[in-house]
Write a protein that holds these residues in place. Structure first.
Motif, PDB file in Angstrom:
ATOM      1  N   LEU A  98     -15.410  17.330  -0.246  1.00  0.00           N
ATOM      2  CA  LEU A  98     -15.157  15.906  -0.467  1.00  0.00           C
ATOM      3  C   LEU A  98     -14.168  15.285   0.594  1.00  0.00           C
ATOM      4  O   LEU A  98     -14.239  14.415   1.162  1.00  0.00           O
ATOM      5  N   LYS A  99     -12.969  16.281   0.528  1.00  0.00           N
ATOM      6  CA  LYS A  99     -11.828  15.686   1.326  1.00  0.00           C
ATOM      7  C   LYS A  99     -12.222  15.570   2.870  1.00  0.00           C
ATOM      8  O   LYS A  99     -11.541  14.755   3.518  1.00  0.00           O
ATOM      9  N   GLN A 146      -9.978   2.114   1.204  1.00  0.00           N
ATOM     10  CA  GLN A 146      -9.944   3.027   0.273  1.00  0.00           C
ATOM     11  C   GLN A 146     -11.405   3.026  -0.618  1.00  0.00           C
ATOM     12  O   GLN A 146     -12.139   4.090  -0.895  1.00  0.00           O
ATOM     13  N   ARG A 147     -11.409   1.723  -0.835  1.00  0.00           N
ATOM     14  CA  ARG A 147     -12.671   1.424  -1.724  1.00  0.00           C
ATOM     15  C   ARG A 147     -14.001   1.928  -0.975  1.00  0.00           C
ATOM     16  O   ARG A 147     -15.020   2.570  -1.329  1.00  0.00           O
ATOM     17  N   SER A 157       0.785   4.080  -4.892  1.00  0.00           N
ATOM     18  CA  SER A 157       1.077   4.265  -3.874  1.00  0.00           C
ATOM     19  C   SER A 157       0.984   5.689  -3.282  1.00  0.00           C
ATOM     20  O   SER A 157       0.705   6.624  -4.241  1.00  0.00           O
ATOM     21  N   HIS A 158       0.826   5.846  -2.136  1.00  0.00           N
ATOM     22  CA  HIS A 158       0.512   7.415  -1.577  1.00  0.00           C
ATOM     23  C   HIS A 158       1.534   8.250  -1.987  1.00  0.00           C
ATOM     24  O   HIS A 158       1.369   9.483  -2.277  1.00  0.00           O
ATOM     25  N   ASN A 183     -14.133  18.797  -9.547  1.00  0.00           N
ATOM     26  CA  ASN A 183     -12.538  18.180  -9.013  1.00  0.00           C
ATOM     27  C   ASN A 183     -12.342  16.856  -9.468  1.00  0.00           C
ATOM     28  O   ASN A 183     -11.906  16.086  -8.693  1.00  0.00           O
ATOM     29  N   GLN A 214     -15.679  22.017  -4.007  1.00  0.00           N
ATOM     30  CA  GLN A 214     -14.718  20.647  -4.160  1.00  0.00           C
ATOM     31  C   GLN A 214     -14.084  20.217  -2.876  1.00  0.00           C
ATOM     32  O   GLN A 214     -13.717  18.934  -2.909  1.00  0.00           O
ATOM     33  N   PHE A 241      -6.572  -1.558   0.766  1.00  0.00           N
ATOM     34  CA  PHE A 241      -7.364  -1.428  -0.520  1.00  0.00           C
ATOM     35  C   PHE A 241      -8.547  -1.242  -0.218  1.00  0.00           C
ATOM     36  O   PHE A 241      -9.150  -0.333  -0.695  1.00  0.00           O
ATOM     37  N   LEU A 269      -5.472  -5.903  -9.538  1.00  0.00           N
ATOM     38  CA  LEU A 269      -4.209  -5.166  -9.761  1.00  0.00           C
ATOM     39  C   LEU A 269      -3.268  -5.968 -10.309  1.00  0.00           C
ATOM     40  O   LEU A 269      -2.579  -5.976 -11.117  1.00  0.00           O
ATOM     41  N   LEU A 329     -18.564   7.779   0.597  1.00  0.00           N
ATOM     42  CA  LEU A 329     -18.816   9.188  -0.027  1.00  0.00           C
ATOM     43  C   LEU A 329     -19.657   9.290  -1.102  1.00  0.00           C
ATOM     44  O   LEU A 329     -20.557  10.155  -1.251  1.00  0.00           O
ATOM     45  N   GLN A 352      -7.346   5.441  -5.028  1.00  0.00           N
ATOM     46  CA  GLN A 352      -6.261   5.746  -3.771  1.00  0.00           C
ATOM     47  C   GLN A 352      -6.481   6.865  -3.186  1.00  0.00           C
ATOM     48  O   GLN A 352      -6.145   7.168  -2.034  1.00  0.00           O
ATOM     49  N   GLN A 376      -2.958   3.827   9.767  1.00  0.00           N
ATOM     50  CA  GLN A 376      -3.965   5.060   9.524  1.00  0.00           C
ATOM     51  C   GLN A 376      -5.362   5.036   9.938  1.00  0.00           C
ATOM     52  O   GLN A 376      -6.410   5.002   9.169  1.00  0.00           O
ATOM     53  N   LEU A 413     -21.225  18.318  -4.261  1.00  0.00           N
ATOM     54  CA  LEU A 413     -20.850  19.170  -5.408  1.00  0.00           C
ATOM     55  C   LEU A 413     -21.002  20.610  -5.500  1.00  0.00           C
ATOM     56  O   LEU A 413     -20.335  21.343  -5.897  1.00  0.00           O
ATOM     57  N   THR A 432       0.866  -1.187   0.004  1.00  0.00           N
ATOM     58  CA  THR A 432      -0.071  -0.085  -0.022  1.00  0.00           C
ATOM     59  C   THR A 432       0.847   1.237  -0.176  1.00  0.00           C
ATOM     60  O   THR A 432       0.543   2.238  -0.460  1.00  0.00           O
ATOM     61  N   ARG A 433       2.076   1.442   0.633  1.00  0.00           N
ATOM     62  CA  ARG A 433       2.691   2.390   0.818  1.00  0.00           C
ATOM     63  C   ARG A 433       4.076   2.559  -0.134  1.00  0.00           C
ATOM     64  O   ARG A 433       4.348   3.559  -0.713  1.00  0.00           O
ATOM     65  N   ARG A 445     -14.445   3.799   1.667  1.00  0.00           N
ATOM     66  CA  ARG A 445     -14.535   4.976   1.870  1.00  0.00           C
ATOM     67  C   ARG A 445     -15.122   5.721   0.717  1.00  0.00           C
ATOM     68  O   ARG A 445     -15.915   6.595   0.901  1.00  0.00           O
ATOM     69  N   HIS A 446     -14.678   5.397  -0.401  1.00  0.00           N
ATOM     70  CA  HIS A 446     -15.087   6.115  -1.651  1.00  0.00           C
ATOM     71  C   HIS A 446     -16.513   5.721  -1.903  1.00  0.00           C
ATOM     72  O   HIS A 446     -17.425   6.608  -2.390  1.00  0.00           O
TER      73      HIS A 446
END
Lengths: 765, 765
Positions: free
Chosen positions: A111-112, A88-89, B59-60, B177, A108, A85, A135, A95, B142, A199, A104, A47-48, A91-92
C-alpha cells in the motif's frame, strides 16, 4: 495581586478592546486592544506545523482563535492548506480505486509503496477544501462558535460591486459572531507556475494568500493582521549568516537596512513578498505581525503571545519610538560595562560616592517624583498598605541609602582584578586567576525603589553592566533615580553601563535574551522568583524561591536562649524568607516547663500553631494538624514537630527544608558542632536567630539577594556573588609541545604568594 | 555516530519488533520491540488534553499512532470521549433549534448565556460517536492509514462466540494494516450511575474503558497497553501528600506498599480500578504503562516516549530487577556522600590512595575487562580508530592514572571545610564561611574509561556523592573500575557514595532528576554537552559546548614566538577544544616576511586555510572564503582574518569567539596588558600557546572539565569547582531585635584572620 501588575503591566483582561479605524498601533503592548483580527495560516502551518493542531486544535485550551473570538474580538481566518489536504485525499481515493484486493493479498507494505500519479494542484485544492472546512468547523464547534466558508479570487477585490458584496457579507458574519474562514478559490484560477516546494505536488504560490490577507485586512479595516508561516519573521540579513538578526520591530523607513537573501525556504523573493504585503496593510492602517506558526510550544501559543504583546516574530510599526530598544540598551550597557570594568578601582568607588551625594543633594526631586507615584498608587487603589509603605521614600530613607552606598564604595576598592591564585607553571610561564565582573546583569525588582541605587552601586563596584526592570507603579521614582545613577556614571564616561528598561517591556521577553544577559536577579516575592526561574531557561537566576527555616530546640537547650531565639525567628518579621516556619522540639522537652513557656510565648505573640503528625500523636487534644511539613507560612503561624534526637532533626530538615537557614538551640557544644557540620543548608546557626541570614547583618553591605542554589553564590550574596574569574597566563613563547616527552621543559606548578586581602572589608556606621 | 550510541543505547530503528506472545517485558528499554500495541485514550485526553491534538493530530509530526503503525507495528486504539463530543454537538443542535432569529437580534452574547437542558450521557455518546470517528479518520487519512470502528460492550467478552467473532475481526483488520478504533457501545448499556465529573454532564464511569482496554489487550495478546488519562501514574501514597512519589515501575508484589487516596480527580477508587485493570493485563502477558496524556510537550510525545523506553508514567513489570533503581542509587549516594563529607580530610585522602593502589594491584583484572570491551567494539565495528584508542587501557595508562590520583589525594587535604571568611558580627556572635561539597554530581562520560577513577577521586576529595553514567561500549571496564572505587570507599564505610548507573538508563531521564542531582558534568563531544544542556533544564550543567579560540599576532610580535605558538595552538592536537580556530593578524604584518613564514609553516603542517572577508579583500587570489567566522574546525583547518589593531582584535573575539581561550603574541607589554585586561574570555594568554588551557597544565591536577559559563567555575575546573560554601553562625542567644533601635547591641562586622591556605597545592611528579 501586585506581581500580576509587573508581569504583564496591565492585566490582559482589563484592557478595553478598541477599533483602530485606520490607524495602526505604535507598540506591541497595544496589540491587546485589537478588536478585529485577521489570522493568516500558511500552508506549512496548516499541514505540517504543530501550531496547526494548536491553533485550530479542538481542545478547550488551545483553539486560541475561538478563545479570542469569545473574548469579544472579531476574528477572521485566511487559510491555506487545501492543496495539501486534497493531495492526501486524492491519493487515498486513487489507492482505493486501484485493485484493493490485490494490495491486500500481496501484503500490507505494498500500500505504501504504490507509485502515485502526479496530482494537479487545482484539483487537489478542490478536493481538499471540503475536508479542511470540516476540520475547521469541528474545531470551532467545540467552542459553540460558528464558522462560514468564503472562497475568493483576487478579482473579487478589483471589481467594485464584488468587493462591496464581499465586504457586506463579511460584516454581516462578524455581526453574527461567526468566524469567516477565507481561502482563495484555487479551482477557478489560472494554472499555477510549477513549483515543487510541497512534497512533489505543484502548489499555488504561497504569495497569494499573503496579499489576500493584507487586502482583506485593509478592506475590513482590521486592527491586526497575524501572518503565520514557517519563517521566524524578518531578518536584517539573510538568515543563517553570521550577523543575521531577527528584527523585533520593523519600520517602513528602515527598508534600506534589509538585505534579502537570494535563497530562502519559501523561494526567491518569498520574504520580500511577505514584507510587501505587510507594508501594504500597515499603510492601510492595520498593524501586522509576521511569525512562525510551526514551532511547538508548551505553554501559550504564538497567536496569544502576539496579542499579549510579547516579542514574537516581527512587528510592523509606522511609529519609530524615540528611545533605543531593549536589545540596543543591552548592547550599550555591555559596551559601557566593559569600560567600567577597566576603570581604576578608585574611579568606580568615586562614581558610587557621587551617587551617594546625589541622593541627598537632589532629595527634593526624588521625593517629588516619589510623591507622584504614591498619589497614583493611592488613587488607583491597586497596592496593599504594605506595598505602599515599600513604595514610599523619605528623607531619612535617602540618608541611610546614601550611607549604605558609601560602605559599598569602600568595599569596591579590592573587588575587580583581585588576584586569587598565582602559579609558576614553568620557568617564565606565570598563571594568575583574577576576579572579573560577570557581564550584564538583569535585576527585576518590585515596588521598592530604594533597590535601584543599592543594586546600581553593587553593579558599579563589581564592574558589571546592569539592566534594571522596575515596577510600573514606581515609574517616576525609578526614572529620577536612574538619571542620578547615569549622572554619577558620566563622571568617568560610562553613563550607559546602567540602563532602565521601559515599563512596557515584558519580563518574560527579557528572560529570553540569553545571548545578551549573563545573570538574572529577581528581587521580590517568591512567586516572582519562581516565575522567572521558569521563564529564564538558558540564563542563570540568582535567588531563592522558598524559605522554610527551622529552629531545633535540643533537650540541653537554655530556656532563655530558646524563648528569645524562637520569638525573634518567628515574630521579628514573619513575612521574611529567613523567618522560622517549623519549630522542632526534642521529645524530652515535651513535659517540661520550657515547653510550656514556649507555647505561652507563642500564644502571647498570637502565633497560630499547627501540629506535625508526631507532635499531634503526643497530644490528647491538638491544634490543627499540618497539611504539609513543607509549608512556608510567611505569617504569624508555625508548625511544631517533635523529634527524638538532634540527628532526627537533621533528617527532618533535609527532608522538608529548603536549605535556606536552620538553627540549633543547645548548650552542648558537641551536639551543636555535629548539627552545624551535618546540616546541608546555606546558613546553619547555633544559638542565634534565623533572622541573621541577611547580607547586611553578615557584614556584606547591601545584598543582591539570598541564594539557595548550590553553585556559584550561596546564602546572602554581596559583591562577591557578582564576580567571576578569569585565568591570565604570561609566557615567552611557551608551547604545549615543549612539555612533551621530547620537549625541553617540565612543569613546576609552584604556588606563588598572593597579597592577602580580606574579602569585602566593611565598617558599620 | 558514537554519541547516538550512548544517548539511546541502541538506536531505535535497529531494534527488531517482536511479539511477546504472552510474556510481558521485564524492562522499559524492551518496550521498543513491542509489535502489537493497544493505546487507550481516556475521555480527558480526547476532549481536554493537548496530547489529543498531538496524539491524534493530523500533522505529519505528531500522529504518533499512525507513525508507529507505519513502522510496522499493529496499533489499536481504545477511545473515550464520545460523550463529551456528543454533548457539544447536541448543545449546538438545541441552540440552533431554539429561535435563532431571536438570538441573532438580541445580540451576540446571548448565544453563550442561553441555559441548556441537562443532557443524558448515553444520548450524548450516540451523537458524539460519529463525530469522533470522523475526526479519527481524518487524522489517519493524512498518513494513508485506514481506520475501522468497533463498538463493543463488556458482554462481548463473556459470550464465547461473540468473543471469537470479535477476535477474528480484529485480527483481519490488523492483517490488512488497518487501525481499529474501539469504543464501548454506550448507547446500548444500562444507564450509568450519576457522576458529575465532566462539566455537568452525566458520564459513564471512566473505569469501563480501562477494563475494556485490558481485556482487549489480553484477548489480542498485545505486547503493550498504553493507558493515557489525566493522572501521572501510580503514586506510593495519595498524590499531593508530602511524601507521595510517582512510581516509575510497579511490581505486582509491591501492592501492599501503596496507599490509595480516598479522593482523587477520577473519583473514589479511580486509580485502584486502573491498577486492577493493569495488573490483569500484566498477568495476561501484556506490559502496561499508565501515563498522563494531557500534558503539553514541545518535543516528542508521551506515546513515543513510552515506546522509546523513557521514564514516563508508571511501568508495570512482573520481573523485579536485582539491583536498585537509579532513584534508589541517587538516594544511597546522597546519604553515603553526607558521611563522606563529614569524614576527616585524611580519611578521604586515604580512600583516594587506596584506589590509586588498587589500580595497579588489580591491573590484570582491569586490563582483561578492557580487553573484552575492545574485542566487542572491534567485532561490531561501531567505533572509529580514535575512539578505540580512547577506549583502550594499558599498564602504563593505569600507572599514570594512579600517580594522578595520588596528587589529588594530596590536594584533598584542605578542600572541604576550609574557612574562607571569618567575621565577628557582634560580641560573641561569630560568622564563618566554609567550603562544603555541592551534593550529588552526575558525570556522563563517553568511551574513555580512565575518566572513571579520575572523576571518582575528585568527587571523593571534594566530599561529593557521584553518579557515573558511562558508555555502553566500556561497560566491562567501567564495572571493574567502579567496583574498585567502591572497595576503596568501603575502608571508611562510604561504599555507596559512588554509583554506576546502568547502561540501560537513558541520559535524558537522568537529566530530569532535578530534585536529586545538583550538578551535571558531561565529559565528551560538544554535541553531548549541548544535548545535555538542552535536556537538563533545572539542573546546572558544568562544561563548554564550543571552543572557538583565537591567536592574535600583533605587529610588534616576535617572529619565533609567533610561529611556535601558532603551530602549537593549531597542530599540537587539532581536535581539542583549546586548539586555535582563527588566526588574527595585524594589518601591518601582511607584506612582511613574518606573514610569509606563518603561511609557509601552516602549509608545511598541512593546515587548510580559510580567508576571513577582510583578509580575502587584501588578496588578489584567495583561499576559500569562510562561511562563518564562528566555525570550530576541530581539524587541521583554520581561518585567517586581518585586523587593524589590537582593539579590533578584541572586538572581533568578543563578537565571534566563545570566551574560551584567546592569545596575544606581542613584544609590547602595554599592548599585551591591555589585551589581557579588555578581553572577556575564561583564559587570556600572552605569548603562550592556547593549548595550556587545561586543568593539569594549570596545576589543578585532574580536571572535571573546562567551563565557559560565567558563574560558578570558569575555565579549567579542578577540585574547587566541585565545592560550594555554607555560612556558620555561632552565638549566645543573639536575636535580630537586640540590634534594633531599642536593642542593646551594635554590629561590629570585624574581619577575623583566616589561616591562609594556598588553594590546591600541587607537586608534580
Amino acid at each position: 495581586n501586585y506581581y500580576q501588575l509587573i508581569w504583564s503591566n496591565v492585566p490582559f483582561f482589563t484592557v478595553p478592546l478598541a477599533r483602530a479605524h485606520g490607524k495602526s498601533f505604535a507598540h506591541r503592548s497595544e496589540l491587546r486592544q485589537a478588536k478585529r483580527i485577521v489570522v493568516k495560516l500558511g500552508s506549512a502551518v496548516v499541514t505540517r506545523g504543530d501550531e496547526c493542531g494548536l491553533a485550530l486544535g479542538f481542545s478547550h485550551k488551545y483553539n486560541v482563535v475561538a478563545v479570542l473570538q469569545n473574548q469579544g474580538r472579531e476574528m477572521m481566518i485566511v487559510t491555506s492548506g487545501a492543496v495539501a489536504f486534497g493531495k492526501q485525499r486524492l491519493r487515498h481515493e486513487i489507492l482505493l480505486s486501484q485493485s484493493v484486493r490485490q494490495a491486500l493479498h500481496s501484503g500490507q507494505n505494498q500500500l505504501k509503496d504504490m507509485s502515485l500519479p502526479v496530482l494537479e494542484a487545482r484539483a487537489c485544492a478542490a478536493a481538499g477544501q471540503s475536508g479542511l472546512m470540516a476540520l475547521y468547523e469541528a474545531m470551532f464547534t467545540q467552542y459553540s462558535t460558528c464558522t462560514a466558508q468564503i472562497l475568493v479570487t483576487n478579482l473579487d477585490f478589483h471589481d467594485d460591486q464584488k468587493r462591496r458584496n464581499l465586504n457586506s457579507t463579511l460584516h454581516e458574519l462578524l455581526r453574527m459572531n461567526i468566524v469567516p474562514i477565507i481561502n482563495t478559490n484555487d479551482a477557478v484560477v489560472p494554472p499555477p507556475e510549477p513549483n515543487s516546494n510541497l512534497q512533489g505536488v505543484n502548489v499555488i504560490s504561497i504569495k497569494d494568500n499573503d496579499s489576500l490577507a493584507a487586502r482583506l485586512a485593509v478592506e475590513m479595516r482590521a486592527d491586526l493582521l497575524i501572518a503565520l508561516s514557517d519563517v521566524e519573521g524578518l531578518y536584517d540579513s539573510p538568515p543563517g549568516s553570521d550577523d543575521a538578526k531577527l528584527l523585533d520591530t520593523f519600520y517602513p523607513g528602515d527598508q534600506h537596512s534589509i538585505t534579502y537573501g537570494t535563497k530562502s525556504r519559501v523561494g526567491i523573493g518569498g520574504m520580500e513578498a511577505k514584507v510587501k504585503a505587510a507594508l501594504w496593510a500597515l499603510q492601510g492602517g492595520t498593524s501586522v505581525v509576521i511569525a512562525n506558526g510551526t514551532h511547538p510550544k508548551v505553554t501559550g501559543h504564538v497567536i496569544t503571545d502576539i496579542v499579549e504583546g510579547k516579542k514574537v516574530g516581527t512587528f510592523f510599526s509606522e511609529v519609530k519610538p524615540a528611545g533605543p530598544t531593549v536589545e540596543q540598551q543591552t548592547e550599550m550597557a555591555r559596551s559601557a560595562g566593559r569600560t567600567l570594568a577597566s576603570l581604576e578601582p578608585e574611579q568606580r568607588s568615586d562614581i558610587i560616592c557621587t551617587l551617594a551625594d546625589l541622593l541627598t543633594e537632589r532629595k527634593d526631586e526624588i521625593l517629588s517624583a516619589n510623591k507622584k507615584d504614591m498619589e497614583h498608587a493611592v488613587s488607583t487603589g491597586r497596592l496593599s498598605p504594605a506595598m505602599l509603605k515599600r513604595l514610599s521614600l523619605s528623607s531619612s530613607k535617602l540618608n541611610s541609602l546614601s550611607i549604605g552606598l558609601r560602605q559599598i564604595s569602600v568595599s569596591s576598592q579590592d573587588s575587580v582584578g583581585r588576584v586569587l591564585r598565582r602559579t609558576r607553571v614553568a620557568n617564565k610561564l606565570e598563571l594568575e586567576q583574577i576576579t572579573v565582573p560577570i557581564g550584564v546583569l538583569l535585576v527585576i525588582f518590585e515596588s521598592r525603589p530604594d533597590c535601584l541605587p543599592q543594586v546600581s552601586a553593587l553593579a558599579i563596584a563589581s564592574g558589571n553592566a546592569l539592566l534594571l526592570k522596575g515596577g510600573k507603579e514606581a515609574a517616576n521614582t525609578n526614572r529620577i533615580l536612574h538619571e542620578l545613577a547615569q549622572e554619577a556614571l558620566s563622571i568617568h564616561g560610562v553613563k550607559d553601563a546602567i540602563q532602565l528598561v521601559s515599563t512596557r517591556e515584558e519580563v518574560e521577553d527579557l528572560c529570553h535574551l540569553e545571548k545578551m544577559i549573563d545573570l538574572i536577579i529577581p528581587r521580590g516575592s517568591s512567586q516572582l522568583v519562581r516565575d522567572i526561574q521558569r521563564a529564564a531557561k538558558s540564563i542563570p537566576v540568582l535567588g531563592h524561591s522558598e524559605g522554610i527555616c527551622h529552629v531545633y530546640v535540643d533537650h540541653e537547650a537554655s530556656v532563655d536562649k530558646a524563648i528569645k531565639i524562637i520569638r525573634d525567628s518567628k515574630c521579628d518579621y514573619p513575612a521574611a524568607c529567613n523567618a522560622m516556619e517549623t519549630l522542632l522540639v526534642h521529645r524530652d522537652l515535651l513535659r517540661t516547663p520550657l515547653f510550656d513557656q514556649i507555647i505561652d510565648m507563642l500564644r502571647t505573640e498570637h502565633v497560630k500553631i499547627h501540629a506535625g503528625p508526631k507532635f499531634a500523636s503526643y497530644l490528647t487534644f491538638s491544634p490543627s494538624e499540618v497539611k504539609s511539613l513543607r509549608t512556608e507560612y510567611g505569617d504569624l503561624e508555625c508548625c511544631i514537630e517533635v523529634v527524638d534526637s538532634m540527628l532526627e532533626a537533621v533528617d527532618h530538615i533535609h527532608k522538608y527544608g529548603s536549605s535556606h537557614t536552620d538553627v540549633i538551640v543547645t548548650e552542648n557544644e558537641d551536639t551543636a558542632e555535629q548539627f552545624l557540620q551535618q546540616l546541608d543548608s546555606a546558613c546553619v546557626f547555633w544559638n542565634a536567630s534565623s533572622r541573621f541570614a541577611d547580607g547586611y547583618r553578615f557584614g556584606l553591605g547591601a545584598e543582591v539577594g539570598i541564594s539557595t542554589a548550590r553553585i556559584h553564590a550561596r546564602g546572602p550574596v554581596g559583591l562577591e556573588g557578582l564576580l567571576t574569574t578569569k585565568w591570565v597566563l604570561r609566557g615567552e613563547g611557551h608551547t604545549a609541545a615543549d612539555f612533551s616527552e621530547q620537549g625541553s621543559m617540565t612543569y613546576l606548578h609552584e604556588n606563588l604568594p598572593v597579597a592577602q586581602v580580606l574579602p569585602e572589608r566593611r565598617t558599620t556606621s
